[in-house]
Each structure stands twice: as structure tokens, then as C-alpha cells.
Design a protein around this motif. Sequence first.
Motif, short mmCIF file in Angstrom:
data_model
loop_
_atom_site.label_atom_id
_atom_site.label_comp_id
_atom_site.label_asym_id
_atom_site.label_seq_id
_atom_site.Cartn_x
_atom_site.Cartn_y
_atom_site.Cartn_z
N LEU A 97 35.42 -18.06 1.17
CA LEU A 97 34.92 -16.73 1.47
C LEU A 97 35.64 -15.62 0.71
CD1 LEU A 97 34.35 -16.94 5.32
CD2 LEU A 97 32.74 -17.23 3.45
N ASN A 98 36.72 -15.94 0.04
CA ASN A 98 37.41 -14.91 -0.73
C ASN A 98 36.59 -14.57 -1.96
OD1 ASN A 98 39.11 -13.22 -2.06
ND2 ASN A 98 40.87 -14.62 -2.10
N SER A 99 35.76 -13.54 -1.85
CA SER A 99 34.80 -13.23 -2.91
C SER A 99 35.48 -12.79 -4.21
CB SER A 99 33.83 -12.14 -2.45
OG SER A 99 34.54 -10.96 -2.12
N SER A 100 36.74 -12.37 -4.15
CA SER A 100 37.41 -11.93 -5.36
C SER A 100 37.63 -13.09 -6.34
CB SER A 100 38.77 -11.29 -5.02
OG SER A 100 39.63 -12.24 -4.43
N LYS A 101 37.53 -14.32 -5.86
CA LYS A 101 37.73 -15.48 -6.72
C LYS A 101 36.42 -16.09 -7.19
CE LYS A 101 42.09 -16.72 -4.46
NZ LYS A 101 42.83 -17.78 -3.73
N LEU A 102 35.31 -15.44 -6.86
CA LEU A 102 34.02 -16.02 -7.17
C LEU A 102 33.20 -15.09 -8.05
CD1 LEU A 102 33.12 -17.25 -3.59
CD2 LEU A 102 33.95 -18.64 -5.48
N SER A 103 32.44 -15.65 -8.94
CA SER A 103 31.47 -14.90 -9.72
C SER A 103 30.11 -15.08 -9.09
CB SER A 103 31.44 -15.41 -11.16
OG SER A 103 30.38 -14.83 -11.88
N SER A 104 29.37 -13.99 -8.93
CA SER A 104 28.08 -14.05 -8.24
C SER A 104 27.14 -15.05 -8.90
CB SER A 104 27.42 -12.67 -8.22
OG SER A 104 28.22 -11.77 -7.50
N LYS A 105 27.11 -15.09 -10.20
CA LYS A 105 26.16 -15.96 -10.88
C LYS A 105 26.57 -17.42 -10.83
CE LYS A 105 28.21 -15.01 -15.42
NZ LYS A 105 27.95 -14.42 -16.74
N GLU A 106 27.84 -17.71 -10.48
CA GLU A 106 28.30 -19.09 -10.43
C GLU A 106 28.30 -19.66 -9.02
OE1 GLU A 106 32.12 -18.84 -12.18
OE2 GLU A 106 31.39 -18.67 -14.25
N ASN A 107 28.34 -18.80 -8.02
CA ASN A 107 28.41 -19.27 -6.64
C ASN A 107 27.01 -19.40 -6.06
OD1 ASN A 107 28.81 -19.75 -3.97
ND2 ASN A 107 30.36 -18.19 -3.70
N LEU A 108 26.52 -20.63 -5.97
CA LEU A 108 25.14 -20.84 -5.51
C LEU A 108 25.01 -20.73 -4.00
CD1 LEU A 108 24.15 -23.87 -7.77
CD2 LEU A 108 23.46 -21.49 -8.03
N LYS A 109 26.04 -21.08 -3.25
CA LYS A 109 25.88 -21.15 -1.81
C LYS A 109 26.02 -19.80 -1.12
CE LYS A 109 27.03 -25.97 -0.94
NZ LYS A 109 27.86 -26.90 -0.17
N ILE A 110 26.87 -18.93 -1.65
CA ILE A 110 27.14 -17.68 -0.96
C ILE A 110 26.38 -16.51 -1.57
CG2 ILE A 110 28.93 -15.99 -0.42
CD1 ILE A 110 30.85 -18.21 -0.04
N LYS A 111 26.34 -16.41 -2.87
CA LYS A 111 25.91 -15.18 -3.51
C LYS A 111 24.41 -15.07 -3.80
CE LYS A 111 30.08 -13.67 -3.77
NZ LYS A 111 30.53 -12.52 -2.99
N LYS A 112 23.66 -16.13 -3.68
CA LYS A 112 22.32 -16.13 -4.23
C LYS A 112 21.19 -15.80 -3.27
CE LYS A 112 23.20 -17.06 -8.55
NZ LYS A 112 22.74 -18.29 -9.17
N THR A 113 21.46 -15.22 -2.14
CA THR A 113 20.40 -14.79 -1.24
C THR A 113 20.76 -13.44 -0.63
OG1 THR A 113 21.34 -15.85 0.72
CG2 THR A 113 19.87 -17.19 -0.64
N PHE A 114 19.75 -12.75 -0.12
CA PHE A 114 19.98 -11.46 0.54
C PHE A 114 19.42 -11.45 1.96
CE2 PHE A 114 20.08 -10.42 -3.99
CZ PHE A 114 21.30 -9.76 -4.07
N GLY A 115 18.91 -12.59 2.43
CA GLY A 115 18.38 -12.66 3.77
C GLY A 115 16.92 -12.25 3.84
N HIS A 116 16.49 -11.83 5.04
CA HIS A 116 15.12 -11.37 5.26
C HIS A 116 15.09 -9.86 5.42
CE1 HIS A 116 12.92 -15.29 6.70
NE2 HIS A 116 13.48 -15.42 5.52
#
Length: 283
Positions: A29-48
Motif C-alpha cells: 500500500l505504500n504508493s510512493s514505491k509504486l508506479s501507476s502504470k506498473e501496478n495492475l492491482k491497485i492503480k488501474k481502476t477508479f471504482g463506480h
Amino acid sequence: MIKFLFFTLILSFIYNSSSRAETISQLNLNSSKLSSKENLKIKKTFGHNMTPNTYTLSQGDCVAGFYISSCGLTNNFMVGTSPWLYLNYNSQTLAARYAFNLNSHQRLGLQSTYISSYELPNVENAYFMESIRSHLTLTTFETSLITTHISLTYEFFFEETRAHSYRRNPFNDQPYQFSLTHLTEFNISDRYSIQGEWGMHGLNYVYPQIYTGFSFIFKTKNSAFQLGASMNGAPRSYFSSEKIDTQFDYLDNRGTTKSGIDGKYLAQRDFAIHPEIQWQYFF
């Protein structure tokens, strides 16, 4: 039936807030270590539309698409606008989302969107509205496969002569509405997800409505596609063929109808369907 569903939602909120779910180390969950385009599970949706999630773009990352175009100003704060509302609802929007980690498996977010329609000369059915919609959302990473989002939504209408379809007749002349909804995200794999939604819409209405939805998500390295729909309606309309979209049948928020038909009769049969369609490119 309505009281039972509302009570169930409250219990679900308490459970999600207090239970100690399994720590999902692989989600990091530490988003500072993740790139949005590389993280498929967390970054790739915005919900409903009614139940957003709490995922934010990393600082400097952006997304462009039909549903939203946005950039991350920090790892926890993003701002953007909706091309979909601009093109289909003649409405300009400014949206912001701030979210942070509560602990190793929960995240809390606040999202607000300002919506204001612009004039379309000689267009009879153009929208004429102005509102601010805000969501307070709690995300819980239950397991590596299941993530839940529970959201309390408040929307205030400064102008609603012809508002969007989430505005139903409250029968009390109140210029605002509350909703409480729950979105469960089933992560089948890094590339495929299914989302199911349920809750109550218009909690302050004289006739509160059931809210449900579903969507399918396919993710690639740099993009995500979501296809689904959500529905709101009076309890009677959900279990009957007597479904009527009454969005433009009323003269005011007290239930006066244009046709003279009993407003309560229409309200008890009110039903509407909304698209949950997104295509987003991350860069």
C-alpha cells in the motif's frame, strides 16, 4: 425491506472498520514505491460512479480517458476532470481525490466533484444543473482476491432544473441527497477483475431506493477497460415489470407531476440504469 438493507449496510461498515483482515503484503500500500502504470492491482481502476475506490495516482503520473483525465500531484492527492460528463452531459467538472493508509490493510479517501452545465443553444434536452458531490470511502483489502469499498455520498444541488439521472425526486424539496453503497472488487488475476455493487440511494428521500451494479475490468500494461452498469429504483420496481424512469416527469421536488398523474404512484415504480464504462490510459 429497506430498513433491513440499511441495517445490513451499517453492520458492514462497522465490520470493515474494525475487523483485522489479512495483511496483503503483495499489494504494498505504500504508493510512493509504486508506479501507476506498473501496478495492475491497485492503480488501474477508479471504482463506480456512486461508489469510488480510494486508489490515487503516484506523484507525476497521469491518466487520460473517456471517464477521467487526471494527474497525481502527490502520492495521495490527484485532480482531474471528466471528458464523459463534458461530452454527454454538457457539464464542466473539477474533481479531486485525497486518500491515505489507515493501516496495513485499510485506506480512507475523500473525493469531491464540482459539476456545472454549460449552455447548448437550440438543444431541447441539454442539462441545466450545478452541484457538488462528495464521497467518503473506506477501502479494506480483505484478501489477495477481495477488496471492499464502502462509501457515504453527499450531493448538494445549487441548480437542478435538468439534473443528471442520479437525482431522483426526494418528495421533500431538499436540495441535497445521501447514499450509502458498497463495492466489492474480485481480483481474478492481475489483468481481470469483477466488481459488484449494492446499497441505498437517497437515504433522505421520502421513498429511498435500492442501488445495485456490476462491472468487468480488463487491464493491460498501460490501460484499463471497464464495462458494466448500475441501477437505482424503488423496491417495488426491482421486483416488478412496472418500471418507469420518472426523472423528467416532475415539476418540483415535492412530487408534483407534469401530467397530473399521482406522484407517489410514479415514485414507487421509479427505475433508472446508468453506464459504468471506462477506458483509461496511464502514462
